[in-house]
Design a protein around this motif. Sequence first.
Motif, PDB file in Angstrom:
ATOM      1  N   GLU A   1      26.581  11.702 -56.258  1.00 13.74           N
ATOM      2  CA  GLU A   1      26.097  12.283 -54.993  1.00 13.74           C
ATOM      3  C   GLU A   1      27.229  13.022 -54.283  1.00 13.74           C
ATOM      4  O   GLU A   1      27.049  14.151 -53.810  1.00 13.74           O
ATOM      5  N   VAL A   2      28.413  12.406 -54.208  1.00 13.57           N
ATOM      6  CA  VAL A   2      29.557  13.056 -53.559  1.00 13.57           C
ATOM      7  C   VAL A   2      29.914  14.336 -54.311  1.00 13.57           C
ATOM      8  O   VAL A   2      30.142  15.385 -53.692  1.00 13.57           O
ATOM      9  N   TYR A   3      29.953  14.264 -55.632  1.00 21.35           N
ATOM     10  CA  TYR A   3      30.240  15.442 -56.455  1.00 21.35           C
ATOM     11  C   TYR A   3      29.237  16.557 -56.144  1.00 21.35           C
ATOM     12  O   TYR A   3      29.635  17.706 -55.871  1.00 21.35           O
ATOM     13  N   ASP A   4      27.949  16.244 -56.196  1.00 13.74           N
ATOM     14  CA  ASP A   4      26.907  17.263 -55.953  1.00 13.74           C
ATOM     15  C   ASP A   4      27.041  17.878 -54.557  1.00 13.74           C
ATOM     16  O   ASP A   4      26.902  19.097 -54.393  1.00 13.74           O
ATOM     17  N   LEU A   5      27.329  17.056 -53.555  1.00 15.84           N
ATOM     18  CA  LEU A   5      27.479  17.566 -52.193  1.00 15.84           C
ATOM     19  C   LEU A   5      28.700  18.474 -52.078  1.00 15.84           C
ATOM     20  O   LEU A   5      28.634  19.528 -51.427  1.00 15.84           O
ATOM     21  N   LEU A   6      29.811  18.080 -52.710  1.00 17.93           N
ATOM     22  CA  LEU A   6      31.013  18.928 -52.671  1.00 17.93           C
ATOM     23  C   LEU A   6      30.757  20.264 -53.360  1.00 17.93           C
ATOM     24  O   LEU A   6      31.136  21.321 -52.837  1.00 17.93           O
ATOM     25  N   ILE A   7      30.109  20.230 -54.503  1.00 15.41           N
ATOM     26  CA  ILE A   7      29.792  21.468 -55.234  1.00 15.41           C
ATOM     27  C   ILE A   7      28.896  22.367 -54.374  1.00 15.41           C
ATOM     28  O   ILE A   7      29.081  23.588 -54.335  1.00 15.41           O
ATOM     29  N   SER A   8      27.958  21.758 -53.657  1.00 16.90           N
ATOM     30  CA  SER A   8      27.062  22.556 -52.808  1.00 16.90           C
ATOM     31  C   SER A   8      27.828  23.218 -51.656  1.00 16.90           C
ATOM     32  O   SER A   8      27.347  24.189 -51.074  1.00 16.90           O
ATOM     33  N   GLU A   9      29.023  22.705 -51.341  1.00 13.06           N
ATOM     34  CA  GLU A   9      29.880  23.300 -50.303  1.00 13.06           C
ATOM     35  C   GLU A   9      30.924  24.241 -50.922  1.00 13.06           C
ATOM     36  O   GLU A   9      31.901  24.607 -50.268  1.00 13.06           O
ATOM     37  N   ASP A  10      30.733  24.608 -52.200  1.00 14.26           N
ATOM     38  CA  ASP A  10      31.654  25.503 -52.923  1.00 14.26           C
ATOM     39  C   ASP A  10      33.064  24.933 -53.061  1.00 14.26           C
ATOM     40  O   ASP A  10      34.052  25.667 -53.016  1.00 14.26           O
ATOM     41  N   VAL A  11      33.153  23.619 -53.224  1.00 18.95           N
ATOM     42  CA  VAL A  11      34.427  22.949 -53.475  1.00 18.95           C
ATOM     43  C   VAL A  11      34.483  22.626 -54.960  1.00 18.95           C
ATOM     44  O   VAL A  11      33.543  22.048 -55.503  1.00 18.95           O
ATOM     45  N   SER A  12      35.560  23.019 -55.633  1.00 15.79           N
ATOM     46  CA  SER A  12      35.679  22.681 -57.057  1.00 15.79           C
ATOM     47  C   SER A  12      36.197  21.252 -57.166  1.00 15.79           C
ATOM     48  O   SER A  12      37.106  20.838 -56.433  1.00 15.79           O
ATOM     49  N   VAL A  13      35.585  20.474 -58.068  1.00 12.40           N
ATOM     50  CA  VAL A  13      35.837  19.034 -58.130  1.00 12.40           C
ATOM     51  C   VAL A  13      36.168  18.607 -59.551  1.00 12.40           C
ATOM     52  O   VAL A  13      35.458  18.964 -60.492  1.00 12.40           O
ATOM     53  N   TRP A  14      37.246  17.823 -59.689  1.00  9.39           N
ATOM     54  CA  TRP A  14      37.510  17.135 -60.943  1.00  9.39           C
ATOM     55  C   TRP A  14      36.758  15.817 -60.845  1.00  9.39           C
ATOM     56  O   TRP A  14      37.064  14.968 -60.011  1.00  9.39           O
ATOM     57  N   PHE A  15      35.735  15.678 -61.697  1.00 15.62           N
ATOM     58  CA  PHE A  15      34.873  14.491 -61.701  1.00 15.62           C
ATOM     59  C   PHE A  15      34.674  14.089 -63.143  1.00 15.62           C
ATOM     60  O   PHE A  15      34.178  14.875 -63.953  1.00 15.62           O
ATOM     61  N   SER A  16      35.061  12.881 -63.482  1.00 15.65           N
ATOM     62  CA  SER A  16      35.073  12.446 -64.880  1.00 15.65           C
ATOM     63  C   SER A  16      33.738  12.664 -65.584  1.00 15.65           C
ATOM     64  O   SER A  16      33.722  13.066 -66.751  1.00 15.65           O
ATOM     65  N   GLU A  17      32.640  12.425 -64.913  1.00 14.96           N
ATOM     66  CA  GLU A  17      31.329  12.551 -65.547  1.00 14.96           C
ATOM     67  C   GLU A  17      31.029  13.986 -65.990  1.00 14.96           C
ATOM     68  O   GLU A  17      30.243  14.207 -66.891  1.00 14.96           O
ATOM     69  N   VAL A  18      31.649  14.953 -65.342  1.00 18.31           N
ATOM     70  CA  VAL A  18      31.401  16.357 -65.652  1.00 18.31           C
ATOM     71  C   VAL A  18      32.569  16.960 -66.432  1.00 18.31           C
ATOM     72  O   VAL A  18      32.377  17.739 -67.359  1.00 18.31           O
ATOM     73  N   THR A  19      33.778  16.577 -66.069  1.00 19.03           N
ATOM     74  CA  THR A  19      34.973  17.228 -66.600  1.00 19.03           C
ATOM     75  C   THR A  19      35.391  16.695 -67.964  1.00 19.03           C
ATOM     76  O   THR A  19      35.853  17.460 -68.807  1.00 19.03           O
ATOM     77  N   LEU A  20      35.225  15.390 -68.185  1.00 21.87           N
ATOM     78  CA  LEU A  20      35.651  14.804 -69.458  1.00 21.87           C
ATOM     79  C   LEU A  20      34.674  15.141 -70.568  1.00 21.87           C
ATOM     80  O   LEU A  20      33.463  14.982 -70.414  1.00 21.87           O
ATOM     81  N   ARG A  21      35.211  15.583 -71.691  1.00 17.94           N
ATOM     82  CA  ARG A  21      34.383  15.867 -72.861  1.00 17.94           C
ATOM     83  C   ARG A  21      34.457  14.686 -73.821  1.00 17.94           C
ATOM     84  O   ARG A  21      35.480  14.007 -73.886  1.00 17.94           O
ATOM     85  N   PRO A  22      33.401  14.465 -74.602  1.00 19.28           N
ATOM     86  CA  PRO A  22      33.454  13.384 -75.584  1.00 19.28           C
ATOM     87  C   PRO A  22      34.652  13.577 -76.524  1.00 19.28           C
ATOM     88  O   PRO A  22      34.982  14.693 -76.911  1.00 19.28           O
ATOM     89  N   GLY A  23      35.319  12.473 -76.845  1.00 22.68           N
ATOM     90  CA  GLY A  23      36.462  12.527 -77.746  1.00 22.68           C
ATOM     91  C   GLY A  23      37.779  12.833 -77.061  1.00 22.68           C
ATOM     92  O   GLY A  23      38.835  12.810 -77.686  1.00 22.68           O
ATOM     93  N   THR A  24      37.742  13.116 -75.758  1.00 25.28           N
ATOM     94  CA  THR A  24      38.948  13.438 -75.002  1.00 25.28           C
ATOM     95  C   THR A  24      39.726  12.161 -74.697  1.00 25.28           C
ATOM     96  O   THR A  24      39.129  11.124 -74.401  1.00 25.28           O
ATOM     97  N   ASP A  25      41.041  12.236 -74.760  1.00 25.60           N
ATOM     98  CA  ASP A  25      41.880  11.127 -74.325  1.00 25.60           C
ATOM     99  C   ASP A  25      41.763  11.038 -72.805  1.00 25.60           C
ATOM    100  O   ASP A  25      42.218  11.922 -72.081  1.00 25.60           O
TER     101      ASP A  25
END
Length: 150
Positions: free
Chosen positions: A24-48
């Motif tokens: 929810e916090v991530y979605d709200l920040l994105i809606s305010e045009d804030v770029s966010v590092w969020f593990s659920e979106v930023t991390l790819r499978p297999g990434t350390d």
Amino acid sequence: MLRTQSHDVFLCHAWPDRKADAKEVYDLLISEDVSVWFSEVTLRPGTDMRVAIDRGLVSSRIGIVLVTPAMLDKLRTDRSIASNELSALLRRNLLVPVMHGATFEELDQVSPTLASRGGFSTAEEPMEDIVVKIAELVGILDDEEADEIG
């Protein structure tokens, strides 16, 4: 060499919060045009995960710690990634705790250093209003950086 994307905000959260409160916090920040590092979106499978988190920490200008009952439990009992992230964030100038279902008094019991930072509480204002204030802080930083360049 991998290029690191910069973000306005690094969102630190407890693993159990990733699908609901942190999302929810991530979605709200994105809606305010804030770029966010969020593990659920930023991390790819297999990434350390540790390497990716370290890169996210380095490339973000502000750290937000979503302090929920799950985060308090994590800080009390777990000395793994969450506390490593928090340690790295605490070394930064701009670290903002966002209390959500937890109090600053409870946080002070497990992390006095984080509790001493100015922050927000959803007990006092809605998350939507808090996110607007965080977006305004990002905008102030943008203006200050532009002033330094110009």
